[in-house]
Design an enzyme around this catalytic site. Structure first.
Site, PDB file in Angstrom:
ATOM      1  N   CYS A  78     -43.695 -40.263 -81.710  1.00 51.37           N
ATOM      2  CA  CYS A  78     -43.413 -41.539 -81.777  1.00 51.37           C
ATOM      3  C   CYS A  78     -43.649 -41.897 -83.464  1.00 51.37           C
ATOM      4  CB  CYS A  78     -44.246 -42.462 -80.777  1.00 51.37           C
ATOM      5  SG  CYS A  78     -44.329 -44.301 -81.436  1.00 51.37           S
ATOM      6  N   GLU A  79     -42.653 -42.351 -83.836  1.00 50.31           N
ATOM      7  CA  GLU A  79     -42.741 -42.691 -85.391  1.00 50.31           C
ATOM      8  C   GLU A  79     -43.697 -44.041 -85.730  1.00 50.31           C
ATOM      9  OE1 GLU A  79     -39.050 -45.215 -87.075  1.00 50.31           O
ATOM     10  OE2 GLU A  79     -38.707 -43.270 -86.460  1.00 50.31           O
ATOM     11  N   HIS A  80     -43.783 -44.592 -84.731  1.00 52.62           N
ATOM     12  CA  HIS A  80     -45.055 -45.907 -84.805  1.00 52.62           C
ATOM     13  C   HIS A  80     -46.367 -45.394 -84.790  1.00 52.62           C
ATOM     14  CE1 HIS A  80     -41.357 -48.438 -83.137  1.00 52.62           C
ATOM     15  NE2 HIS A  80     -41.197 -48.157 -84.591  1.00 52.62           N
ATOM     16  N   HIS A  81     -46.408 -44.605 -83.797  1.00 58.19           N
ATOM     17  CA  HIS A  81     -48.226 -44.183 -83.693  1.00 58.19           C
ATOM     18  C   HIS A  81     -48.468 -42.758 -83.895  1.00 58.19           C
ATOM     19  CE1 HIS A  81     -47.405 -47.671 -81.128  1.00 58.19           C
ATOM     20  NE2 HIS A  81     -48.798 -47.992 -81.825  1.00 58.19           N
ATOM     21  N   GLN A 120     -37.044 -43.106 -79.102  1.00 59.27           N
ATOM     22  CA  GLN A 120     -36.075 -42.850 -78.058  1.00 59.27           C
ATOM     23  C   GLN A 120     -34.979 -43.289 -78.302  1.00 59.27           C
ATOM     24  OE1 GLN A 120     -37.977 -43.083 -74.267  1.00 59.27           O
ATOM     25  NE2 GLN A 120     -35.835 -43.076 -73.071  1.00 59.27           N
ATOM     26  N   HIS A 148     -44.269 -42.275 -72.778  1.00 62.00           N
ATOM     27  CA  HIS A 148     -44.855 -42.387 -74.195  1.00 62.00           C
ATOM     28  C   HIS A 148     -46.152 -42.534 -74.111  1.00 62.00           C
ATOM     29  CE1 HIS A 148     -40.770 -43.330 -76.206  1.00 62.00           C
ATOM     30  NE2 HIS A 148     -40.421 -43.430 -74.895  1.00 62.00           N
ATOM     31  N   CYS A 150     -48.121 -43.554 -76.267  1.00 63.08           N
ATOM     32  CA  CYS A 150     -48.827 -44.707 -77.125  1.00 63.08           C
ATOM     33  C   CYS A 150     -48.935 -45.613 -75.977  1.00 63.08           C
ATOM     34  CB  CYS A 150     -47.633 -45.285 -78.094  1.00 63.08           C
ATOM     35  SG  CYS A 150     -45.881 -45.380 -77.610  1.00 63.08           S
TER      36      CYS A 150
END
Length: 189
Positions: A78-81, A120, A148, A150
């Site tokens: 995940c590019e956010h976390h 995704q 996920h 996250c």
């Protein structure tokens, strides 16, 4: 793709461990920065790759009916976390003019797109667009289901929840029966 800077990753991991209050000199952590840097090199190996390259070789077969490869396992970050998500991709297309890809190329495309900091939704649309552009089929339908970390490890903390995304191109955009056919095949064991 530019070469991964393993030393820089090692330094960053060491700083993170120190920042959370760990002793980076304790036995269990001594080689952790090196292990993490090698893992990131592998997990982000798709950066700079063009997933369309897997469809540069096309075979000609007298077949203009549904082709479905389902349950293609993948993992991504995940590019956010920067925590993993993983699941299965299902790819369907209807060849035009007999243009078919080697079946393994569908899985390689998914892997290439997934091996980078990612969302995704972007994996789903990039795979569909790559196939549509390179094979020019009547249509492409991609469904991805993933868990996920996250959502499992932090925040909401709901292990087992799945996210499902789809991308319909060509005939699948407007033909509900064609989409239903793909879904029924995906659901078969």
């Amino acid at each position: 793709m530019s070469k991964v800077d393993l030393q820089k990753i090692e330094e960053a991991v060491k700083m993170i461990l120190e920042a959370v209050g760990e002793d980076v000199n304790r036995e269990g952590l001594l080689d952790t920065p090196k292990r993490v840097s090698k893992m990131y090199e592998e997990m982000f190996s798709g950066i700079g790759e063009d997933p369309r390259e897997y469809f540069s070789t096309v075979f000609h077969e007298d077949h203009e009916e549904l082709v479905l490869v389902k349950d293609i396992p993948f993992y991504s970050m995940c590019e956010h976390h920067l925590v993993p998500f993983y699941g299965k991709a299902h790819i369907a297309y209807i060849p035009r003019d007999g243009r078919v890809a080697g079946l393994s190329k569908l899985g390689r495309c998914v892997e290439s797109v997934a091996r980078r900091p990612q969302l995704q939704e972007r994996i789903t649309s990039t795979v569909a667009d790559s196939i549509m552009e390179m094979l020019t089929p009547y249509g492409v339908y991609v469904v991805i289901e993933a868990e996920h970390m996250c959502m499992t490890m932090r925040g909401l903390k709901k292990p087992g929840s799945k996210t499902v995304t789809s991308a319909a191109r060509g005939i699948f955009e407007n033909d509900e029966n064609k989409r239903r056919e793909v879904i029924s095949f995906i659901q078969m064991s």
